[in-house]
Design an enzyme around this catalytic site. Sequence first.
Site, mmCIF file in Angstrom:
data_model
loop_
_atom_site.group_PDB
_atom_site.id
_atom_site.type_symbol
_atom_site.label_atom_id
_atom_site.label_comp_id
_atom_site.label_asym_id
_atom_site.label_seq_id
_atom_site.Cartn_x
_atom_site.Cartn_y
_atom_site.Cartn_z
ATOM 1 N N ASP A 7 68.908 -26.893 -56.894
ATOM 2 C CA ASP A 7 68.405 -26.149 -55.746
ATOM 3 C C ASP A 7 69.516 -25.177 -55.315
ATOM 4 O O ASP A 7 70.697 -25.413 -55.593
ATOM 5 C CB ASP A 7 68.088 -27.169 -54.648
ATOM 6 N N GLU A 9 69.551 -23.085 -51.855
ATOM 7 C CA GLU A 9 69.881 -23.076 -50.422
ATOM 8 C C GLU A 9 70.156 -24.494 -49.919
ATOM 9 O O GLU A 9 69.398 -25.412 -50.183
ATOM 10 C CB GLU A 9 68.737 -22.455 -49.630
HETATM 11 MG MG LIG Z 1 67.553 -26.462 -50.325
#
Ligand SMILES: [Mg+2]
Length: 200
Positions: A7, A9
């Site tokens: 991932d 962010e």
């Molecule tokens: Mg995230």
Amino acid sequence: MYIVCLDMEGVLVPEIWIAFAEASGIPELKRTTRDEPDYNKLMRWRLDVLKEHGLGLPEIQKTISQIDPLPGAKEFLDELRSFTQVIVLSDTFEEFAMPLMKKLGYPALFCNSLSVDPDGTITDFHMRVENSKLTTVKALQSIGFDTIASGDSYNDLGMIQASKAGFLFKSPESIRASVPEIPAFDTFDELLQAIKQAMV
Ligand SMILES: [Mg+2]
């Protein structure tokens, strides 16, 4: 053969809209899917707010370029990419993420895209596929990869649970508590060690 799906962010960089709201001085852009669960509605509203403030893609990219990756993220990615393949899997848009990818040494990024007029106005957005993190991990598995996945939020659980190994990273306590079977880490050193061990 392994491939690591990360991932973006909350793991490698701050939440882009929150950081952008601060950097641009437009606090209402802190609104998230917790306030407006319909993502398409939220994105249309965000694009309207940008337009109201006269912000086109060049201005937005300039502001995002003032945001830095999380401390240690670049070093972590460099080390990880020295011994395995890595894809950053994100629900953001490549045009927003690019200034941050530059600071991370341009890792492979699978995300979504924007339509932009020649004058820089953002006119639309395009989601690559439904449920893209899980869909992408399954696609990678279908071409012979064992996936190892890590993320911080609910939308990462699908790819984490479908992978050969998966880890929460910098997750809030509420998420950790809801999936106690998934190992959770807070430092890049711990995450790196766990990924290495999963490959043994
Ligand atoms: Mg995230």
